[in-house]
Design an enzyme around this catalytic site. Structure first.
Site, PDB file in Angstrom:
ATOM      1  N   ARG A 230       6.879   9.326  -7.861  1.00  0.00           N
ATOM      2  CA  ARG A 230       7.756  10.618  -7.935  1.00  0.00           C
ATOM      3  C   ARG A 230       8.881  10.288  -8.565  1.00  0.00           C
ATOM      4  O   ARG A 230       9.457   9.212  -8.749  1.00  0.00           O
ATOM      5  CB  ARG A 230       8.472  10.658  -6.119  1.00  0.00           C
ATOM      6  CG  ARG A 230       7.437  11.464  -5.260  1.00  0.00           C
ATOM      7  CD  ARG A 230       6.880  12.737  -5.687  1.00  0.00           C
ATOM      8  NE  ARG A 230       5.938  13.083  -4.627  1.00  0.00           N
ATOM      9  CZ  ARG A 230       4.587  13.074  -4.906  1.00  0.00           C
ATOM     10  NH1 ARG A 230       4.046  12.602  -5.701  1.00  0.00           N
ATOM     11  NH2 ARG A 230       3.825  13.620  -3.836  1.00  0.00           N
ATOM     12  N   GLU A 259      11.490  18.093 -11.975  1.00  0.00           N
ATOM     13  CA  GLU A 259      10.169  18.493 -12.451  1.00  0.00           C
ATOM     14  C   GLU A 259       9.881  20.045 -11.865  1.00  0.00           C
ATOM     15  O   GLU A 259       9.163  20.674 -12.469  1.00  0.00           O
ATOM     16  CB  GLU A 259       9.076  17.581 -12.360  1.00  0.00           C
ATOM     17  CG  GLU A 259       8.478  17.394 -10.933  1.00  0.00           C
ATOM     18  CD  GLU A 259       7.371  16.460 -10.586  1.00  0.00           C
ATOM     19  OE1 GLU A 259       7.224  15.737 -11.212  1.00  0.00           O
ATOM     20  OE2 GLU A 259       6.379  17.062 -10.118  1.00  0.00           O
ATOM     21  N   HIS A 291       2.490  16.087 -14.198  1.00  0.00           N
ATOM     22  CA  HIS A 291       2.058  15.584 -12.805  1.00  0.00           C
ATOM     23  C   HIS A 291       0.657  15.736 -12.660  1.00  0.00           C
ATOM     24  O   HIS A 291       0.051  16.346 -11.761  1.00  0.00           O
ATOM     25  CB  HIS A 291       2.884  16.660 -11.670  1.00  0.00           C
ATOM     26  CG  HIS A 291       2.956  15.722 -10.409  1.00  0.00           C
ATOM     27  ND1 HIS A 291       4.122  15.599  -9.481  1.00  0.00           N
ATOM     28  CD2 HIS A 291       1.888  15.020  -9.558  1.00  0.00           C
ATOM     29  CE1 HIS A 291       3.756  14.813  -8.488  1.00  0.00           C
ATOM     30  NE2 HIS A 291       2.608  14.601  -8.387  1.00  0.00           N
TER      31      HIS A 291
HETATM   32  P1  NAI Z   1       0.544   4.348   0.162  1.00  0.00           P
HETATM   33  O1  NAI Z   1       1.334   4.958   1.407  1.00  0.00           O
HETATM   34  O2  NAI Z   1      -0.621   4.094   0.510  1.00  0.00           O
HETATM   35  O3  NAI Z   1       1.383   3.347  -0.315  1.00  0.00           O
HETATM   36  C1  NAI Z   1       2.651   3.085  -0.594  1.00  0.00           C
HETATM   37  C2  NAI Z   1       3.107   1.809  -0.413  1.00  0.00           C
HETATM   38  O4  NAI Z   1       4.557   1.877  -1.030  1.00  0.00           O
HETATM   39  C3  NAI Z   1       3.202   1.141   0.973  1.00  0.00           C
HETATM   40  O5  NAI Z   1       2.518   0.005   0.796  1.00  0.00           O
HETATM   41  C4  NAI Z   1       4.784   1.162   1.517  1.00  0.00           C
HETATM   42  O6  NAI Z   1       4.771  -0.008   2.287  1.00  0.00           O
HETATM   43  C5  NAI Z   1       5.436   0.885   0.237  1.00  0.00           C
HETATM   44  N1  NAI Z   1       6.828   1.233  -0.003  1.00  0.00           N
HETATM   45  C6  NAI Z   1       7.481   2.076   0.663  1.00  0.00           C
HETATM   46  N2  NAI Z   1       8.718   1.890   0.455  1.00  0.00           N
HETATM   47  C7  NAI Z   1       8.897   0.837  -0.539  1.00  0.00           C
HETATM   48  C8  NAI Z   1       9.920   0.435  -1.235  1.00  0.00           C
HETATM   49  N3  NAI Z   1      11.279   1.018  -1.203  1.00  0.00           N
HETATM   50  N4  NAI Z   1       9.711  -0.412  -2.261  1.00  0.00           N
HETATM   51  C9  NAI Z   1       8.496  -0.986  -2.345  1.00  0.00           C
HETATM   52  N5  NAI Z   1       7.196  -0.378  -1.696  1.00  0.00           N
HETATM   53  C10 NAI Z   1       7.481   0.386  -0.764  1.00  0.00           C
HETATM   54  O7  NAI Z   1       0.608   5.536  -1.024  1.00  0.00           O
HETATM   55  P2  NAI Z   1      -0.242   5.719  -2.066  1.00  0.00           P
HETATM   56  O8  NAI Z   1      -1.051   6.624  -1.607  1.00  0.00           O
HETATM   57  O9  NAI Z   1      -0.403   4.509  -2.766  1.00  0.00           O
HETATM   58  O10 NAI Z   1       0.588   6.898  -3.230  1.00  0.00           O
HETATM   59  C11 NAI Z   1       1.924   6.063  -3.620  1.00  0.00           C
HETATM   60  C12 NAI Z   1       2.770   7.183  -4.190  1.00  0.00           C
HETATM   61  O11 NAI Z   1       2.000   7.790  -5.087  1.00  0.00           O
HETATM   62  C13 NAI Z   1       2.917   8.552  -3.328  1.00  0.00           C
HETATM   63  O12 NAI Z   1       4.213   8.048  -2.362  1.00  0.00           O
HETATM   64  C14 NAI Z   1       3.072   9.448  -4.055  1.00  0.00           C
HETATM   65  O13 NAI Z   1       4.564   9.832  -4.131  1.00  0.00           O
HETATM   66  C15 NAI Z   1       2.365   9.444  -5.480  1.00  0.00           C
HETATM   67  N6  NAI Z   1       1.274  10.011  -5.712  1.00  0.00           N
HETATM   68  C16 NAI Z   1       1.327  10.730  -7.166  1.00  0.00           C
HETATM   69  C17 NAI Z   1       0.542  11.408  -7.712  1.00  0.00           C
HETATM   70  C18 NAI Z   1       0.444  12.182  -8.701  1.00  0.00           C
HETATM   71  O14 NAI Z   1      -0.363  12.834  -9.150  1.00  0.00           O
HETATM   72  N7  NAI Z   1       1.099  11.598  -9.737  1.00  0.00           N
HETATM   73  C19 NAI Z   1      -0.760  11.605  -6.670  1.00  0.00           C
HETATM   74  C20 NAI Z   1      -0.595  11.034  -5.376  1.00  0.00           C
HETATM   75  C21 NAI Z   1       0.210  10.144  -4.857  1.00  0.00           C
END
Ligand code: NAI
Length: 343
Positions: A230, A259, A291
């Protein structure tokens, strides 16, 4: 169920029409984004389907409630654009927690390789029959250190891809995985030792501007920063300064703080008003995609299938396993922990 679908793109329709027909969900596709100005379009619908740059703040939620809309179906994983607490007791929110984490992790690696091997420059040169190699020197990933912030679904796959390239991987996450496959270190160690630093954590109050002037100063000189999570995880002004100071060697951005009014639109032939973005894009060592990391056939199909299933399950049971946690504060009596409907 009649569903108002906002911020429709040409690539959304085929899969949503297919699964809508199969499961009896009727989507009305609006090109406009959901905002306080457009929320009146939701009157008469049972549910509303939105994406990452729609606005679902308290004012929009109150209007949805007034119109009798009781379900908001996010066709994405992140939900920083939704006032989740305000929705509690009014509008149920479901999301697609995972569709293709591979799509995002692979795009992250694609950006990294493009950037450090100057593929974006070489492509333009050879199209113009310019076969000179000047200025195209890159570096090997093998033996370098990748810092991965957030090791959930996407971060974990990206870490594995980096290992496949022979990289050393350092990780940071408040909830480390328990299988011992990753080496977790405090953030300052990760900043100090990473040649490549990739963000895979959600945007929260805690992670807002995680990458800022102070943390950039803690990084290795010449670090390559990757953000496919993000935009507001990075203070864009601080990044710009870091690049000017040569502290940041390259940046690959699939997301950007401001964005929402820019990405997904065609501004070619227009004067872009966002000076920070324009300056970043003008840098030879900054790569921006709009994105796009999620955009694979597999992900689009999975998003449409899960979203439509979420809507059908809600219609049948009034809840969904993919309902968000509203952080209602009832920690001792959390219905979601008991796999019951929140309200
Ligand atoms: P997820 O929920 O499986 O993993 C997120 C991880 O981040 C969790 O293990 C959590 O404990 C950790 N976390 C939370 N706060 C944190 C912090 N302050 N410092 C370090 N780690 C922290 O989520 P997933 O599916 O891996 O997605 C990650 C991010 O990718 C989403 O939040 C979303 O914003 C982004 N995303 C972007 C896309 C794109 O098209 N560019 C598409 C899908 C997701």
């Amino acid at each position: 169920m009649n569903v108002a679908f906002f911020d429709t793109r040409s690539f959304d329709k085929p899969a949503f029409e297919k699964y809508g027909n199969e499961m009896g969900v009727s989507y009305k596709f609006f090109e406009t984004k959901l905002t306080e100005d457009t929320v009146r379009l939701c009157a008469g619908f049972d549910a509303v389907c939105v994406f990452v740059n729609d606005t679902v703040d308290a004012a929009v939620l109150d209007k949805l409630y007034t119109y009798g809309v009781r379900l908001l179906a996010l066709r994405c994983a992140g939900y920083n654009n939704v006032d989740v607490r305000h929705a509690y007791g009014k509008v149920h929110i479901v999301r697609v927690p995972a569709y293709s984490p591979y799509a995002v992790a692979e795009h992250t690696m694609a950006m990294l390789l493009t950037s450090i091997r100057r593929i974006h420059k070489a492509y333009i040169r050879t199209k113009d029959f310019n076969f000179s190699l000047d200025g195209l020197t890159g570096f090997d990933l093998h033996g370098k250190t990748a810092g991965v912030i957030g090791t959930g679904r996407i971060g974990r796959i990206f870490a594995d891809i980096c290992k496949g390239f022979g990289m050393r991987v350092l990780a940071h996450d408040p909830h480390p995985s328990q299988d011992g496959a990753l080496k977790y270190v405090p953030l300052d160690t990760l900043f100090a030792e990473s040649d490549v630093l990739s963000l895979h954590c959600p945007l929260t109050e805690d992670s807002y501007h995680l990458i800022n002037e102070k943390t950039i100063a803690q990084m290795k000189k010449g670090v390559v920063l990757l953000n496919t999570s993000r935009g507001a995880l990075i203070d864009a002004q601080a990044l710009l300064q870091g690049i000017k100071d040569r502290q940041v060697g390259a940046a690959c951005l699939d997301v950007y703080e401001e964005e929402s009014d820019i990405f997904f639109e065609d501004f070619s032939g227009h004067i872009v008003q966002d000076d920070t973005l324009a300056r970043l894009i003008s840098m030879p060592n900054v790569l921006v995609t709009s994105h796009q990391a999620f955009l694979t056939q597999e992900a689009l199909d999975s998003i449409a299938k899960t979203t439509t299933e979420n809507i059908c399950t809600f219609q049948k049971t009034g809840g969904s396993p993919n309902e968000l946690c509203y952080h209602c504060g009832k920690t001792d009596d959390c219905r979601q922990h008991r796999l019951e409907k929140c309200f």
